[in-house]
Design a protein around this motif. Structure first.
Motif, short mmCIF file in Angstrom:
data_model
loop_
_atom_site.label_atom_id
_atom_site.label_comp_id
_atom_site.label_asym_id
_atom_site.label_seq_id
_atom_site.Cartn_x
_atom_site.Cartn_y
_atom_site.Cartn_z
N PHE A 17 0.84 -1.21 0.00
CA PHE A 17 0.00 0.00 0.00
C PHE A 17 0.87 1.25 0.00
O PHE A 17 2.09 1.15 -0.11
CB PHE A 17 -1.10 -0.01 1.06
N ASN A 18 0.20 2.40 0.01
CA ASN A 18 0.95 3.65 -0.05
C ASN A 18 1.61 3.97 1.28
O ASN A 18 1.09 3.62 2.34
CB ASN A 18 0.02 4.80 -0.46
N ALA A 19 2.75 4.66 1.22
CA ALA A 19 3.31 5.28 2.42
C ALA A 19 2.48 6.52 2.68
O ALA A 19 2.14 7.27 1.75
CB ALA A 19 4.76 5.66 2.18
N SER A 20 2.13 6.75 3.95
CA SER A 20 1.33 7.94 4.25
C SER A 20 2.04 9.17 3.71
O SER A 20 3.26 9.31 3.83
CB SER A 20 1.11 8.07 5.75
N GLY A 21 1.27 10.05 3.11
CA GLY A 21 1.80 11.28 2.52
C GLY A 21 1.73 11.28 1.01
O GLY A 21 1.68 12.34 0.39
N VAL A 22 1.73 10.08 0.42
CA VAL A 22 1.69 9.98 -1.04
C VAL A 22 0.31 9.50 -1.49
O VAL A 22 -0.17 8.47 -1.01
CB VAL A 22 2.79 9.04 -1.57
N CYS A 23 -0.30 10.27 -2.38
CA CYS A 23 -1.59 9.91 -2.99
C CYS A 23 -2.68 9.68 -1.95
O CYS A 23 -3.45 8.73 -2.06
CB CYS A 23 -1.41 8.65 -3.88
N CYS A 24 -2.76 10.56 -0.94
CA CYS A 24 -3.73 10.28 0.12
C CYS A 24 -4.20 11.50 0.89
O CYS A 24 -4.76 11.36 1.96
CB CYS A 24 -3.15 9.24 1.08
N GLN A 25 -4.00 12.71 0.33
CA GLN A 25 -4.43 13.90 1.07
C GLN A 25 -5.91 14.18 0.87
O GLN A 25 -6.61 14.55 1.82
CB GLN A 25 -3.61 15.13 0.67
N THR A 26 -6.38 14.03 -0.37
CA THR A 26 -7.77 14.38 -0.69
C THR A 26 -8.58 13.14 -1.06
O THR A 26 -8.02 12.08 -1.35
CB THR A 26 -7.81 15.36 -1.88
N GLU A 27 -9.89 13.31 -1.11
CA GLU A 27 -10.77 12.20 -1.53
C GLU A 27 -10.40 11.74 -2.93
O GLU A 27 -10.49 10.55 -3.24
CB GLU A 27 -12.24 12.64 -1.48
N ALA A 28 -10.00 12.69 -3.80
CA ALA A 28 -9.62 12.32 -5.18
C ALA A 28 -8.38 11.42 -5.16
O ALA A 28 -8.31 10.42 -5.88
CB ALA A 28 -9.35 13.58 -6.00
N ASP A 29 -7.38 11.78 -4.32
CA ASP A 29 -6.19 10.93 -4.17
C ASP A 29 -6.59 9.53 -3.67
O ASP A 29 -6.14 8.51 -4.19
CB ASP A 29 -5.23 11.50 -3.12
N LEU A 30 -7.43 9.52 -2.63
CA LEU A 30 -7.80 8.24 -1.99
C LEU A 30 -8.60 7.37 -2.95
O LEU A 30 -8.49 6.14 -2.91
CB LEU A 30 -8.56 8.52 -0.69
N LYS A 31 -9.37 8.01 -3.85
CA LYS A 31 -10.13 7.25 -4.85
C LYS A 31 -9.16 6.51 -5.78
O LYS A 31 -9.38 5.35 -6.13
CB LYS A 31 -11.02 8.21 -5.65
N LEU A 32 -8.06 7.20 -6.14
CA LEU A 32 -7.05 6.54 -6.99
C LEU A 32 -6.46 5.32 -6.27
O LEU A 32 -6.20 4.28 -6.89
CB LEU A 32 -5.92 7.52 -7.35
N MET A 33 -6.24 5.46 -4.96
CA MET A 33 -5.73 4.33 -4.17
C MET A 33 -6.74 3.18 -4.14
O MET A 33 -6.36 2.02 -4.31
CB MET A 33 -5.40 4.77 -2.74
N VAL A 34 -8.01 3.51 -3.95
CA VAL A 34 -9.06 2.47 -3.91
C VAL A 34 -9.12 1.74 -5.24
O VAL A 34 -9.29 0.52 -5.29
CB VAL A 34 -10.42 3.10 -3.53
N GLU A 35 -8.97 2.48 -6.34
CA GLU A 35 -9.08 1.89 -7.68
C GLU A 35 -7.82 1.14 -8.11
O GLU A 35 -7.83 0.42 -9.11
CB GLU A 35 -9.40 3.00 -8.70
N SER A 36 -6.73 1.33 -7.38
CA SER A 36 -5.46 0.69 -7.74
C SER A 36 -5.44 -0.78 -7.28
O SER A 36 -6.37 -1.25 -6.61
CB SER A 36 -4.30 1.43 -7.07
N GLU A 37 -4.36 -1.46 -7.61
CA GLU A 37 -4.18 -2.85 -7.18
C GLU A 37 -3.49 -2.94 -5.81
O GLU A 37 -2.93 -3.98 -5.47
CB GLU A 37 -3.35 -3.61 -8.22
N SER A 38 -3.51 -1.86 -5.03
CA SER A 38 -2.92 -1.92 -3.68
C SER A 38 -3.74 -2.85 -2.80
O SER A 38 -4.92 -3.09 -3.06
CB SER A 38 -2.88 -0.53 -3.05
N GLY A 39 -3.10 -3.36 -1.74
CA GLY A 39 -3.81 -4.24 -0.81
C GLY A 39 -4.49 -3.49 0.31
O GLY A 39 -5.25 -4.08 1.09
N SER A 40 -4.19 -2.19 0.42
CA SER A 40 -4.77 -1.37 1.46
C SER A 40 -4.53 0.08 1.09
O SER A 40 -4.03 0.37 -0.01
CB SER A 40 -4.13 -1.70 2.82
#
Ligand code: RRO
Length: 312
Positions: A17-40
């Motif tokens: 998953f992402n290290a805190s600080g990268v791709c996770c400040q806004t809902e738009a960033d977090l949506k990209l994380m949700v849509e990615s193949e990350s495990g969390s």
């Protein structure tokens, strides 16, 4: 191969998953994380109030792919934004949610933890004791007495399993002393090693200028240049914290470095600089590379080799 894992009692379909600080400040960033193949996914470290952070330029990759320097200064939307995100999160998605908190005082951390506990959500807290970039605020991870006091107040409030984000340590005595503190807290379930290597300085050879603006150019170093420091911290705490877990972060650019983090003892692996540079497609690529490495080496699960680095 099976690259699923369990952290603080929650199942992740894969360890990345992402290290805190990268791709996770806004809902738009977090949506990209949700849509990615990350495990969390984990949110940007939150303070009690919203912050704009330090002046730009405040992040840049370094030439030659060796890593990055940042002095973001804790820009974030304020904890209520992330609490609201956590309340609306789809926990049935199979991707667990981690929330990073970085109060500017113990009182702020208490208020934020109490608010998350009151909401009674299945997300997992990671308390950040290692931001190197807020002018005038030392990294608490380097003040073991202050960190122990903070943990003694927060751990009973949080009650359920939680984690802490640590700065890199560089001395065996410090590994011993820090681990002795962490072992006092039963519900401290994991340590995340490492935050950026604090207060590096990057200078452009031609212009003779610092590469970032805040703090006379001083900022946290990440990426490949910190891989070996990260592996040492992961392994040092894996050896010293029986019954606890370690999340590895630092220098993961491909499946190979993710594999090395697990060999050192990591139960999950976060990606910072490479995610920032490559985008969320990094997760599918690195997951595939790690799986291919495991197949080639004959490992079926992460448990087959976690912490099994051979010493000479
Ligand atoms: O926002 C930042 O400047 C920052 C934080 Br909170 C942190 O924990 N680590 C980092 O490299 N930058």
């Amino acid at each position: 191969a099976d690259i699923s894992t369990t952290l603080a009692g929650v199942k992740l379909p894969n360890l990345l998953f992402n290290a805190s600080g990268v791709c996770c400040q806004t809902e738009a960033d977090l949506k990209l994380m949700v849509e990615s193949e990350s495990g969390s996914l984990i949110t940007k470290s939150a303070t009690f109030e919203q912050r704009d952070g330090n002046p730009s330029p405040r992040y840049t990759p370094l030439p030659g792919g060796i890593g990055s320097i940042n002095s973001m200064g804790l820009p974030n939307e304020g904890y209520e934004y992330y609490l609201n995100y956590a309340k609306n999160y789809d926990y049935s998605s199979k991707k667990p949610l981690f929330i990073s908190l970085s109060g500017l005082s113990l009182a702020d951390n208490v208020k934020m933890c109490e608010a998350f506990v009151a909401a009674d959500l299945p997300c997992v807290l990671e308390i950040n004791y290692s931001c190197p970039n807020v002018p005038g605020k030392p990294q608490m991870g380097y003040d073991l007495e202050a960190m122990e006091h903070s943990l003694s107040v927060l751990a009973p409030i949080i009650k359920k399993p939680f984690g802490i984000k640590l700065p890199p340590y560089f001395d065996i005595a410090h590994f011993d002393q820090a681990a002795a503190v962490f072992n006092k807290f039963d519900n401290l379930a994991f340590v995340t090693c490492i935050n950026s290597v604090g207060n590096g300085l990057a200078i452009d050879f031609e212009t003779e200028e610092a590469l970032i603006k805040p703090k006379d150019g001083f900022g946290g170093l990440g990426g490949l240049m910190v891989l070996n420091t990260a592996l040492a911290n992961v392994n040092a705490f894996h050896r010293r914290l029986p019954g606890k877990q370690v999340i590895g972060v630092g220098g993961v650019v491909s499946g190979k470095e993710a594999f090395l983090h697990v060999l050192a003892g990591a139960s999950a692996v976060q990606i910072g600089t490479q995610l920032k540079e490559e985008g969320p497609g990094a997760f599918a690529r690195i997951a595939k590379e790690l799986s291919d490495i495991m197949v080639a080496k004959g490992y079926k699960t992460l448990e087959d080799f976690r912490g099994k680095v051979k010493t000479l």
